[in-house]
Design an enzyme around this catalytic site. Structure first.
Site, PDB file in Angstrom:
ATOM      1  N   ASP A 161       0.838  -1.209   0.000  1.00  0.00           N
ATOM      2  CA  ASP A 161       0.000   0.000   0.000  1.00  0.00           C
ATOM      3  C   ASP A 161       0.871   1.256   0.000  1.00  0.00           C
ATOM      4  OD1 ASP A 161      -2.468  -1.619   0.477  1.00  0.00           O
ATOM      5  OD2 ASP A 161      -1.435  -2.062   2.335  1.00  0.00           O
ATOM      6  N   HIS A 189      -4.621  -3.456   6.343  1.00  0.00           N
ATOM      7  CA  HIS A 189      -4.392  -3.689   4.904  1.00  0.00           C
ATOM      8  C   HIS A 189      -5.745  -4.081   4.309  1.00  0.00           C
ATOM      9  CE1 HIS A 189      -2.878  -4.987   1.089  1.00  0.00           C
ATOM     10  NE2 HIS A 189      -3.275  -6.231   1.286  1.00  0.00           N
TER      11      HIS A 189
HETATM   12  P1  NAD Z   1      -1.856 -18.576  -4.268  1.00  0.00           P
HETATM   13  O1  NAD Z   1      -3.178 -19.216  -4.156  1.00  0.00           O
HETATM   14  O2  NAD Z   1      -1.214 -18.426  -5.596  1.00  0.00           O
HETATM   15  O3  NAD Z   1      -0.817 -19.336  -3.342  1.00  0.00           O
HETATM   16  C1  NAD Z   1      -1.100 -19.640  -2.013  1.00  0.00           C
HETATM   17  C2  NAD Z   1      -0.347 -20.893  -1.667  1.00  0.00           C
HETATM   18  O4  NAD Z   1      -0.543 -21.129  -0.285  1.00  0.00           O
HETATM   19  C3  NAD Z   1      -0.840 -22.134  -2.419  1.00  0.00           C
HETATM   20  O5  NAD Z   1       0.253 -22.765  -3.077  1.00  0.00           O
HETATM   21  C4  NAD Z   1      -1.420 -23.023  -1.311  1.00  0.00           C
HETATM   22  O6  NAD Z   1      -1.214 -24.401  -1.545  1.00  0.00           O
HETATM   23  C5  NAD Z   1      -0.623 -22.532  -0.110  1.00  0.00           C
HETATM   24  N1  NAD Z   1      -1.240 -22.824   1.181  1.00  0.00           N
HETATM   25  C6  NAD Z   1      -2.564 -22.833   1.503  1.00  0.00           C
HETATM   26  N2  NAD Z   1      -2.719 -23.205   2.787  1.00  0.00           N
HETATM   27  C7  NAD Z   1      -1.481 -23.395   3.289  1.00  0.00           C
HETATM   28  C8  NAD Z   1      -0.983 -23.801   4.557  1.00  0.00           C
HETATM   29  N3  NAD Z   1      -1.801 -24.082   5.576  1.00  0.00           N
HETATM   30  N4  NAD Z   1       0.360 -23.914   4.714  1.00  0.00           N
HETATM   31  C9  NAD Z   1       1.203 -23.659   3.699  1.00  0.00           C
HETATM   32  N5  NAD Z   1       0.793 -23.289   2.464  1.00  0.00           N
HETATM   33  C10 NAD Z   1      -0.531 -23.161   2.272  1.00  0.00           C
HETATM   34  O7  NAD Z   1      -1.964 -17.144  -3.535  1.00  0.00           O
HETATM   35  P2  NAD Z   1      -0.963 -15.911  -3.626  1.00  0.00           P
HETATM   36  O8  NAD Z   1      -1.359 -15.059  -4.774  1.00  0.00           O
HETATM   37  O9  NAD Z   1       0.449 -16.378  -3.505  1.00  0.00           O
HETATM   38  O10 NAD Z   1      -1.409 -15.103  -2.312  1.00  0.00           O
HETATM   39  C11 NAD Z   1      -1.174 -15.629  -1.029  1.00  0.00           C
HETATM   40  C12 NAD Z   1      -1.817 -14.757   0.034  1.00  0.00           C
HETATM   41  O11 NAD Z   1      -1.205 -13.457   0.052  1.00  0.00           O
HETATM   42  C13 NAD Z   1      -3.324 -14.502  -0.171  1.00  0.00           C
HETATM   43  O12 NAD Z   1      -3.974 -14.577   1.084  1.00  0.00           O
HETATM   44  C14 NAD Z   1      -3.357 -13.085  -0.701  1.00  0.00           C
HETATM   45  O13 NAD Z   1      -4.578 -12.459  -0.460  1.00  0.00           O
HETATM   46  C15 NAD Z   1      -2.237 -12.473   0.112  1.00  0.00           C
HETATM   47  N6  NAD Z   1      -1.693 -11.202  -0.376  1.00  0.00           N
HETATM   48  C16 NAD Z   1      -1.395 -10.255   0.548  1.00  0.00           C
HETATM   49  C17 NAD Z   1      -0.874  -9.044   0.149  1.00  0.00           C
HETATM   50  C18 NAD Z   1      -0.548  -7.970   1.162  1.00  0.00           C
HETATM   51  O14 NAD Z   1      -0.241  -6.843   0.737  1.00  0.00           O
HETATM   52  N7  NAD Z   1      -0.592  -8.199   2.439  1.00  0.00           N
HETATM   53  C19 NAD Z   1      -0.618  -8.813  -1.208  1.00  0.00           C
HETATM   54  C20 NAD Z   1      -0.919  -9.817  -2.123  1.00  0.00           C
HETATM   55  C21 NAD Z   1      -1.472 -11.015  -1.695  1.00  0.00           C
HETATM   56  C1  LMR Z   2      -3.422  -6.739  -2.590  1.00  0.00           C
HETATM   57  O1  LMR Z   2      -3.508  -5.712  -1.916  1.00  0.00           O
HETATM   58  O2  LMR Z   2      -3.144  -6.724  -3.804  1.00  0.00           O
HETATM   59  C2  LMR Z   2      -3.617  -8.065  -1.916  1.00  0.00           C
HETATM   60  O3  LMR Z   2      -3.948  -7.896  -0.573  1.00  0.00           O
HETATM   61  C3  LMR Z   2      -4.563  -8.954  -2.629  1.00  0.00           C
HETATM   62  C4  LMR Z   2      -5.997  -8.486  -2.472  1.00  0.00           C
HETATM   63  O4  LMR Z   2      -6.840  -9.302  -2.103  1.00  0.00           O
HETATM   64  O5  LMR Z   2      -6.269  -7.313  -2.729  1.00  0.00           O
END
Ligand code: NAD
Ligand code: LMR
Length: 329
Positions: A161, A189
């Site tokens: 952000d 967030h």
């Molecule tokens: P994705 O679905 O591509 O990958 C997630 C992975 O986590 C998968 O491979 C899945 O098998 C694994 N997983 C699920 N449960 C698990 C567990 N108990 N232990 C270990 N691994 C596990 O998702 P992504 O695009 O990599 O996003 C992951 C997370 O990050 C999501 O919750 C997304 O919303 C979050 N995210 C946060 C931010 C932020 O700014 N804070 C930004 C982007 C994404």
């Molecule tokens: C983001 O900010 O891009 C991530 O937290 C993914 C989402 O769900 O928005």
């Protein structure tokens, strides 16, 4: 100071989208520096282990000189054994039309056993950084099951952000993004976060002086940053991944390197009541690091407008905490 013994870095969800961008940057030295050997501990769930093996082969095939070892596992104990950093990414991302806290019930349960496993197996200098959404409250859940780990070792990610806010300010002012500093994200967030343009600077001057358009700053600027994740999901059909991995690297760098004068890092940390925030919430605040320790920047003032925004995001975090009461230790 880099140590010649490898630092163990755990990444959960290592076979996912963010993992695929993040692991290669960690292994190349961008996370902990060009002299620091690393062991990657990659934690996944059983159904993703085959995909993870492919990622491991690719990591091998990069022949990274700093990558001293890789442990790919679905066992929590092995995953966090000896870890000095735990980057908790693994969890389900939201789909179009959802808010991040719609994921609380789906993802919250992941963070209790991970908190317990971190407390039982990680190194004594462990630092935990939560990315999986809703990241503030997931961090709160994990932390509540690992009370022996001090408060100042827990973080959730608001850096994406911050970066989003900085580029919007730079574009509007017509300057390079490197001219923008001191951008803090307050609170959650989520779509209630407050990107603090009031205390941001552009070329060393207050942002509202350089961008003399209060309506844009209070309106479109804030909603663009708040809604950026949703817009990316709408456009890509999947949530941000490369920019999220980049923000993980930026966040860890901002913790382990001293903050430049006049700047701050946006990190969600455990509140001790700073600026009236409720104690114990994982709250996005402006942070400065000495390179060893982090502290909340003191003495920031806010307009009535900003205070109302911060009150709204505080209320949301309080209601998330109440919604996961049964998951807290
Ligand atoms: P994705 O679905 O591509 O990958 C997630 C992975 O986590 C998968 O491979 C899945 O098998 C694994 N997983 C699920 N449960 C698990 C567990 N108990 N232990 C270990 N691994 C596990 O998702 P992504 O695009 O990599 O996003 C992951 C997370 O990050 C999501 O919750 C997304 O919303 C979050 N995210 C946060 C931010 C932020 O700014 N804070 C930004 C982007 C994404
Ligand atoms: C983001 O900010 O891009 C991530 O937290 C993914 C989402 O769900 O928005």
């Amino acid at each position: 100071m880099a140590s010649t013994s490898p630092v163990h870095v755990t990444v959960t969800g290592a076979a996912g989208q963010i993992g695929y961008s993040l692991l290669f940057r960690i292994a190349s030295g961008q996370l902990l520096g060009p002299d620091q050997p690393i062991v990657l501990r990659l934690l996944e769930i059983e159904p993703a282990m085959q995909a993870l093996q492919g990622v491991v082969m690719e990591l091998d095939d990069c022949a990274f000189p700093l990558l001293a070892g890789i442990e790919a596992t679905s066992d929590l104990k092995v995953g966090f054994d000896g870890a000095s950093w735990a980057l908790l990414v693994g969890s389900v991302p939201r789909k179009a039309g959802m808010e991040r806290n719609d994921l609380l019930k789906v993802n919250g349960g992941i963070f209790r056993p991970q908190g317990e496993a971190i407390a039982a197996n990680a190194a004594s200098d462990i630092r935990v950084f939560v990315v999986g959404n809703p990241c503030n409250t997931n961090c709160l859940i994990a932390r509540s099951h690992a009370r022996e780990i001090p408060d100042d070792r827990w973080f959730a990610m608001t850096r994406l952000d911050q970066n989003r806010a900085a580029i919007q300010l730079a574009k509007r002012a017509g300057v390079p993004v490197s001219d923008v500093a001191n951008v803090a994200i307050w609170g959650n967030h989520s779509s209630t976060q407050f990107p603090d343009f009031e205390n941001a600077t552009i070329g060393g001057r207050p942002a509202p002086e350089v961008i003399d358009d209060q309506a844009w700053l209070q309106g479109e600027f804030i909603t663009t940053v708040q809604q950026r994740g949703a817009k990316i999901i709408e456009a890509r059909g999947a949530s941000s991944a490369a920019s999220a991995a980049n923000a993980v690297v930026d966040s860890v760098r901002s913790i382990v390197t001293p903050t430049a004068p006049g700047d701050c890092a946006s990190l969600a940390v455990i509140s001790h009541g700073e600026y009236g925030t409720p104690e114990g919430l994982v709250f996005g605040l402006p942070i400065r690091s000495t390179g060893g320790t982090c502290h909340v920047v003191e003495g920031i003032t806010h307009s009535d407008f900003a205070q109302q925004k911060i009150a709204a995001t505080t209320e949301e975090l309080e209601s998330e905490r109440a919604a996961v009461a049964d998951l807290l230790g």
